[in-house]
Design a protein around this motif. Structure first.
Motif, short mmCIF file in Angstrom:
data_model
loop_
_atom_site.label_atom_id
_atom_site.label_comp_id
_atom_site.label_asym_id
_atom_site.label_seq_id
_atom_site.Cartn_x
_atom_site.Cartn_y
_atom_site.Cartn_z
N GLN A 1 15.59 8.33 58.30
CA GLN A 1 14.97 9.36 57.46
C GLN A 1 15.54 9.36 56.05
OE1 GLN A 1 13.88 13.01 60.41
NE2 GLN A 1 16.06 12.47 60.37
N ARG B 1 16.25 8.15 52.32
CA ARG B 1 15.16 7.69 51.46
C ARG B 1 15.01 6.18 51.38
NH1 ARG B 1 12.83 10.34 45.89
NH2 ARG B 1 10.96 9.07 45.86
N GLU B 2 16.10 5.45 51.17
CA GLU B 2 15.99 3.99 51.03
C GLU B 2 15.45 3.36 52.31
OE1 GLU B 2 18.78 0.12 49.91
OE2 GLU B 2 19.52 2.15 49.55
N LEU C 1 13.75 4.91 54.68
CA LEU C 1 12.40 5.40 54.91
C LEU C 1 11.39 4.66 54.05
CD1 LEU C 1 10.63 7.51 56.35
CD2 LEU C 1 11.07 9.06 54.41
N ALA C 2 11.76 4.37 52.82
CA ALA C 2 10.85 3.66 51.93
C ALA C 2 10.48 2.30 52.51
CB ALA C 2 11.49 3.50 50.55
N ASP D 1 16.80 16.32 51.51
CA ASP D 1 16.20 15.36 52.44
C ASP D 1 14.69 15.56 52.51
OD1 ASP D 1 18.79 14.44 53.16
OD2 ASP D 1 18.96 16.05 54.64
N GLU E 1 12.76 16.83 50.26
CA GLU E 1 12.16 16.39 49.00
C GLU E 1 11.98 14.87 48.99
OE1 GLU E 1 14.73 17.91 45.99
OE2 GLU E 1 14.26 20.01 46.43
N ASP E 2 12.99 14.14 49.46
CA ASP E 2 12.90 12.67 49.51
C ASP E 2 11.80 12.23 50.47
OD1 ASP E 2 14.95 12.40 47.70
OD2 ASP E 2 16.49 11.94 49.19
N ILE E 3 11.74 12.85 51.64
CA ILE E 3 10.73 12.47 52.62
C ILE E 3 9.33 12.74 52.08
CG2 ILE E 3 9.76 13.08 54.88
CD1 ILE E 3 12.69 13.53 55.81
N GLU F 1 8.29 10.11 49.54
CA GLU F 1 7.93 8.82 50.14
C GLU F 1 6.60 8.90 50.88
OE1 GLU F 1 9.23 5.92 49.65
OE2 GLU F 1 10.82 6.72 48.37
#
Length: 362
Positions: free
Chosen positions: A183, A185-186, A188-189, A224, A226-228, A231
């Motif tokens: 989960q 960001r890197e 998940l991307a 977290d 916000e990052d999800i 993406e």
């Protein structure tokens, strides 16, 4: 609860939880007759991601792990059923005992660990039901010992895109070591890039695009989320499922509250609904959201929608309330819509967004 539900629950509760689960699957597979049927109401229909749901209530992943009884679940009154989690190779999961009833809390702790029969057996069952009506999603995961977990998700897409109404990418189970790290960001991307590319390749071959949903944990911080959200929007993911089980232990009464694993059921409702509302605020109105966690009545199902969900799912609630629960919830939602004079439950989506989204994540 009806007398049928009460007697059924009392019988199943004489067995350990995993045996009881197996017996319930067998009963559905054998076609045990159940009293009553869910009402059908045009007010409950939901059109989402190119799919037409007869009502917004679904069976969450985790119950029918191997795709044995999706049609039987639909007959209980669910508007859709999600099978899995399915991994490429069969795996036995974690050592037993691994499911614990917290009866005083109307909750369950499990540390199953993606036990399932693998892609091949599940695909055979889905292929056998080809052409039947009903929305059936497939929840895909990675094997515990996989050398390429993202590759496992790509395999899931390639295997099930032709059979599934939608696919759920599950990276939020707490019972596979390191899985929730995907989960970040890197990670998940990369995951979403590869999954969406695999889906698009299958879409070109099949002539239809299978929607992708991402299932996230409730144990996340604001940053977290916000990052999800960023993406999900950037990669064009159709939807998100909020949420999986929690590793937190909020004010539990049961003596088994300190067992390790994921907590589901009534105590999860508040936290999962807060995360749901925060994700709706971040994602905006166009990304689909399925709300799951603590749904055990028409009131809790409707509150998920008011918090921003398009659809809702349950599982643990049915353990305590019995197999006629889905039909009762659907009937309650239909009565609500009629009493309020609304043509669609989408009219109340987000009505209490601020109430939930403004709350802090403890």
């Amino acid at each position: 609860m009806s007398l049928f539900d009460t007697l059924g629950r009392n019988l199943l509760f004489t067995f350990d939880p995993e045996t009881a689960h197996g017996l319930s699957i067998r009963a559905l597979r054998c076609g045990v007759p159940l009293p009553g049927r869910a009402v059908s109401s045009p007010r409950l229909r939901v059109s989402l991601c190119g799919l037409d749901f007869p009502n917004p209530l679904g069976m969450a992943a985790g119950y029918d792990k191997n795709g044995e009884v999706p049609d039987a679940l639909l007959r209980l009154g669910f508007g859709f059923a999600e099978i899995g989690t399915v991994t490429p190779l069969a795996q036995s999961g974690n050592p037993k005992p691994r499911i614990f009833r917290l009866t005083e809390d109307e909750a369950v702790i499990n540390r199953l660990g993606f036990n399932n029969e693998g892609h091949e057996r599940c695909e055979q069952r889905l292929a056998a039901r080809a052409g039947r009506p009903g929305i059936v999603g497939v929840n895909i995961g990675a094997n515990k010992d996989s050398a390429d977990r993202i590759g496992d998700y790509e395999l899931g897409v390639k295997r099930f895109a032709r059979h599934a109404s939608y696919l759920t990418v599950n990276i939020s189970s707490p019972n596979t070591p390191g899985l929730r790290n995907m989960q970040a960001r890197e990670s998940l991307a990369e995951l979403l890039s590869r999954v969406m590319a695999a889906r698009d390749a299958e879409a070109a071959r099949l002539g239809r695009k299978t929607p992708i949903f991402l299932k996230i944990a409730p144990d996340l911080h604001e940053a977290d989320l916000e990052d999800i959200a960023a993406e999900v929007v950037e990669k064009g993911v159709e939807g998100i499922i909020v949420s999986n089980t929690t590793i937190s232990r909020p004010h539990l009464a049961s003596s088994q509250r300190n067992e390790t694993g994921g907590l589901s059921g009534k105590p999860l409702f508040a936290r999962s609904t807060i995360v749901l509302a925060k994700m709706r605020r971040l994602l905006g109105p166009d990304v689909a959201i399925i709300g799951v966690g603590g749904v055990n009545s028409s009131d809790t199902a409707l509150e998920k929608i008011r918090a921003g969900a398009d659809l809702v799912q349950l599982y643990t609630g049915m353990i305590y309330a019995g197999p006629t629960m889905p039909a009762r919830i659907v009937e309650g939602m239909a009565r609500f819509a009629e009493a309020e004079g609304i043509s669609s439950l989408s009219e109340i989506r987000g009505a209490r967004l601020a109430h939930w989204a403004d709350r802090t994540l403890d």
